[in-house]
Design an enzyme around this catalytic site. Structure first.
Site, mmCIF file in Angstrom:
data_model
loop_
_atom_site.group_PDB
_atom_site.id
_atom_site.type_symbol
_atom_site.label_atom_id
_atom_site.label_comp_id
_atom_site.label_asym_id
_atom_site.label_seq_id
_atom_site.Cartn_x
_atom_site.Cartn_y
_atom_site.Cartn_z
ATOM 1 N N ARG A 23 -8.537 -46.724 54.078
ATOM 2 C CA ARG A 23 -10.269 -45.780 54.966
ATOM 3 C C ARG A 23 -10.961 -46.062 53.915
ATOM 4 O O ARG A 23 -12.027 -46.418 54.274
ATOM 5 C CB ARG A 23 -9.700 -44.778 55.444
ATOM 6 C CG ARG A 23 -8.899 -44.573 57.116
ATOM 7 C CD ARG A 23 -8.453 -43.115 57.780
ATOM 8 N NE ARG A 23 -7.965 -43.616 59.076
ATOM 9 C CZ ARG A 23 -7.258 -42.989 59.758
ATOM 10 N NH1 ARG A 23 -6.970 -41.714 59.176
ATOM 11 N NH2 ARG A 23 -7.511 -43.333 61.158
ATOM 12 N N TYR B 120 -13.159 -50.107 62.816
ATOM 13 C CA TYR B 120 -11.508 -50.176 62.082
ATOM 14 C C TYR B 120 -10.938 -49.548 60.999
ATOM 15 O O TYR B 120 -11.825 -48.199 61.161
ATOM 16 C CB TYR B 120 -11.451 -51.708 61.868
ATOM 17 C CG TYR B 120 -11.725 -52.483 60.734
ATOM 18 C CD1 TYR B 120 -12.773 -51.788 59.836
ATOM 19 C CD2 TYR B 120 -12.070 -54.076 60.461
ATOM 20 C CE1 TYR B 120 -13.218 -52.252 58.487
ATOM 21 C CE2 TYR B 120 -13.202 -54.753 59.567
ATOM 22 C CZ TYR B 120 -13.253 -53.764 58.481
ATOM 23 O OH TYR B 120 -14.016 -54.613 57.559
ATOM 24 N N GLU B 121 -9.739 -49.222 61.243
ATOM 25 C CA GLU B 121 -8.681 -48.308 60.390
ATOM 26 C C GLU B 121 -9.576 -46.924 60.952
ATOM 27 O O GLU B 121 -9.349 -45.960 60.522
ATOM 28 C CB GLU B 121 -9.501 -47.900 58.930
ATOM 29 C CG GLU B 121 -9.311 -49.234 58.080
ATOM 30 C CD GLU B 121 -7.728 -50.259 58.175
ATOM 31 O OE1 GLU B 121 -6.641 -49.710 58.413
ATOM 32 O OE2 GLU B 121 -7.656 -50.844 57.886
ATOM 33 N N GLY B 122 -9.286 -46.470 61.677
ATOM 34 C CA GLY B 122 -10.085 -45.255 62.984
ATOM 35 C C GLY B 122 -11.284 -45.313 63.181
ATOM 36 O O GLY B 122 -11.670 -45.553 61.905
#
Lengths: 567, 567
Positions: free
Chosen positions: A294, A425-427
């Protein structure tokens, strides 16, 4: 205009804004002094300018593709990867005993950002490896570490993350990939994973997949998920990539951008995997990887924003406009407004990013829970605001170019197309915001309040020397305090989540003001003070609307029935 | 999900928000009553759903291209054009005596918006013809009108606008295309024009270019520019497209989107042209065309926003999410926030658009200068806010889709790629903002104040029945009044221009609240009131930051030297 690595900007921020000296003063990072910092950033910057930046258009024009089942990457990407690997840039903050440089995360973050600005689609490959390295370092057995870490750090092998399945995206607990014990300590992994960045390439000897899957006795939901390491090629007795494993790329997505990075659909058909961490403890291990990732993705946003700004500025300084003060459009009032907004936001997003990384370094070096809490609090902001800044600045960069902005040859549109996915992406950024307003407030808002106190203290101290800057910052921070208090007091989580995204963006606006003020205080009467004044006068007021929306609650949001949402 | 024409929404807005009854009550539009309105919108909507919407992906996947000098358009576009032409949809507000329907501009605007939502890249073709029709109607000789108007209105021929040259974009006065009198009343046009939308096609008999060029005695700058009509094929004695003229498309741009619409570089090599309007009066004639086109482009933004919203909503109603109230992501708080924001902004932008068109109709029907001033004031807002809404809503639509948002097959990204240029062409949104804060305030702010008074009057009257809605609208309008007074008082135009774009966006936010309040009053206690409440509570507060930036002035913007803009 060729991309220029913003080395001096990183040095200024690390030295004067986020307290790098404090990190270098800890025993853990005593060897990462200012001279090392400058040398490493300079060297990485040169590689980015000379090797990576020229690849940026290649990836867009000649996407990675499958050819008879084999991945063919974009022209020059193999050489680019080699330069990253040989420079040691995969392992800047990686463990020294396995071949990493062992430098602070803040240094790695700065370098990752510069690589992203030069060529985002290629930089995603080492970023994935870094996440895997971090996860293995914390959760894998010693044997796995000894076998995999040196190869991942050297770039001989690369790493990926496999979470998403067609029916399980944000809702990761819905995944159905199975892991069956084979009786020899390994597992047979079967299932399909989607959106796997750099699921394969033609420039490494092996690709190592970290895969979330469910053991036969795994309960439904996230608590029954375990993490497995599944290499494309099974390591032989000498630790070399050997026999093919039961995993393959079955297709590559057609995306709006980031064409140089193959986004793969992976099929696991009884592939051999090794458990990483505890059985059913996959989410914890995955979170290690995701937190690192993140921060890295936030840096991708900042890097692209920097590159888009540089290009827009170059265009604006070159393009003639008869009636502006200096004869170029950079002096046209509306273009100036766009350029200053871009520049001020790149600064703000970068400062938040590096402050988050620096807090992580301090946590690592001191074990102090307050630093951990600070890093945890800032991570969703760094990710979401960094990527929103990447999108907004690229978007504004197109506008600065006028008609040329939508013509692909200029490259302005590619920045937006490439960076767009970073908000997902990545949350997704919505998930980041819910993390901030939910999990990160489970301390009753303590970590947030500690930061708010610090910002107000700074503003108080600055009142005498810079009242026009300090006053608005203090006022805005009071609004943030009240909003945070309101948020923490809500029992129904939907009331927090309803305004979580504007809360995060408002928080970032105020953090940006705090860091602009720091810069102005560090270099009074210069360009930094002028930029801080623009940010505080013109951009900081945006927080009012954002924080009002943050407090608007769920009832107004859920008043419409689902069928009333249709026109 | 297939695109659905928002016919009932247009009918509601025209009937209950922007006062269509007042238009239909004028002698000029007495035949355009409510029954005609409903029939025409329904019929156009059906054509858009059935014929145009299925072409949307075709244009993206199979761009228009030059093949041995001949334009080949995307599959199905010829049939789409035919349906538009045969339905009479090019000439909805065109002159009756040459084959148009003679309906109000507000009706044409609604239909143009629906065509844009169905297939933007094709809709740009009739929009260009409409602009040309309007310019010829007002400025061309009777012979030219008699020859060209029926053919443009029927769609046998099409029209383009040729302003931009490589060194002359926003700075149109820098153009170098020459027009030499040939002695027979015609002119030889020589020069290169760029960014010519639909510069050619394979589905019309003739393409008619309106070209800005300079006569031998034309002074430098905009005052020496004249307008010429230059057909691709010279009309023969029977008015048929005959011998080829000295004009050709030399290349087609590679754009980030709108691939179905060929953006051409045109070369004029002594092409025969006819003067339209006065010699050296080209800008005045061009402005007629541009004002029409600006409204049309605002409608393009709204149309794409509608389509992007429909698609995002359909996805959110289908995609499962275990933990949300109803089991689909549309009930996830952050997704709901995005959906409501999209829906509320589509409403606001559409209301502004139609209010602008309706003011134009009233001006046309009554000759009342106040209505003309209202239309002139709203035009830059309708254009800029409509297109910004198109971009923002498409952008948010991608986010609602999660990972699927960046995968081209879903179509979510195409909306953003297609609509992006609308913020640039027909005068960038920055130019619109300067028009609002500059030219449109040359009356000392009178037209703006009249509108502000009306909004406050409405809020005052609504205080009794809807205090929670009316109060914030009144307050916000006061801030707009103060900001407008500040703006008008600035002698240095750069002080106005520095904040012109946030001023325009803040003005639009408040107009949006005004129209949402109108809708809530027209249908109390229903979905419209709930949506108005969300807009007023959560979105209207954005005006505070925008209007603060509007008042920030030029000094803070020009404090940095040009070389201080580099990092």
């Amino acid at each position: 205009m060729p991309y220029r690595a913003p080395v001096s900007e990183h040095l200024f921020l690390l030295r004067h804004v986020v307290g790098y000296d404090r990190i270098a003063a800890t025993p853990r990072f005593v060897e990462a002094g200012d001279d090392i910092l400058a040398a490493v950033l300079t060297e990485a910057g040169r590689m980015c300018e000379e090797v990576l930046a020229p690849l940026q258009r290649n990836g867009d024009l000649h996407p990675a593709r499958l050819e008879n089942g084999a991945m063919r990457t974009s022209p020059g990407y193999a050489e680019g990867w080699k330069a990253i690997a040989e420079g040691g840039w995969i392992g800047v903050s990686g463990p020294v005993d396995h071949g990493g440089m062992g430098l602070p995360i803040s240094v790695a973050t700065a370098i990752n950002e510069v690589m992203s600005g030069a060529c985002l689609s290629l930089q995603l490959a080492p970023l994935m490896s870094q996440g895997q390295i971090e996860a293995l370092e914390h959760h894998a057995s010693e044997e796995i570490k000894a076998l995999y870490l040196p190869r991942l750090l050297s770039g001989e092998w690369s790493g990926t993350m496999n979470l998403t399945e067609p029916q399980a995206g944000t809702d990761v607990g819905a995944l159905t990939t199975r892991a069956e014990p084979k009786g020899d300590g390994t597992y047979a992994i079967t299932g399909q994973k989607i959106y796997i960045s750099w699921g394969d390439s033609d420039f490494v000897e092996n690709v190592c997949h970290l895969v979330l899957a469910r053991l036969p006795d795994g309960v439904p939901g996230t608590k029954g998920i375990s993490l497995f390491l599944v290499p494309r090629n099974l390591p032989d007795a000498d630790g070399r990539a050997g026999q093919a494993n039961g995993v393959k790329v079955i297709s590559v997505e057609h995306k709006m951008g980031l064409h140089g990075s193959p986004t793969c659909v992976m099929e696991y058909d009884g592939a051999t995997g090794w458990l990483v961490g505890e059985a059913h403890g996959g989410m914890a291990a995955m979170f290690t990887m995701m937190n690192n990732a993140r921060l890295g993705v936030g840096g991708q946003g900042v890097g692209v924003a920097e590159a888009a700004y540089q290009q827009a500025l170059a265009h604006a300084l070159e393009r003639k406009q008869g009636r502006s003060r200096s004869g170029v459009i950079a002096d046209h009032a509306d273009v100036r407004r766009m350029l200053l907004g871009m520049k001020a936001d790149v600064f703000a997003a970068r400062a938040i990013l590096l402050a988050c990384a620096a807090a992580g370094d301090m946590a690592k070096a001191t074990g102090d829970a307050d630093w951990s809490a600070r890093a945890a609090l800032l991570t969703p902001i760094a990710k979401a605001f960094g990527t929103e800044t990447g999108i907004r600045v690229s978007e504004t960069g197109i506008q600065v170019h006028g008609g040329m902005g939508v013509i692909e040859e200029t490259g302005a549109a590619q920045f937006l197309r490439d960076v767009r996915v970073t908000a997902i992406y990545e949350g997704t950024n919505g998930v980041q915001a819910m993390d901030l307003a939910g999990r990160k407030m489970m301390d009753g808002g303590e970590a947030a309040m500690r930061l708010i106190d610090e910002i107000e203290d700074q503003a108080e101290r600055a009142r005498a020397s810079a009242p026009d800057l300090a006053g608005p910052v203090w006022e805005a921070t009071e609004t943030l305090r009240e909003t945070t208090e309101w948020l923490v007091a809500q029992g129904d989580m939907d009331d927090r989540f309803a305004g979580a995204m504007p809360y995060l963006m408002g928080f970032a606006r105020i953090l940006g003001a705090h860091f602009h003020l720091s810069a102005a205080l560090a270099e009074p009467d210069g360009a930094r003070e002028k930029l801080a004044r623009f940010y505080i006068e013109a951009m900081l007021p945006e927080h009012t609307g954002l924080l009002a929306q943050a407090r608007s609650g769920a009832s107004v949001l859920y008043a419409l029935d689902l069928d009333e949402l249709a026109s």
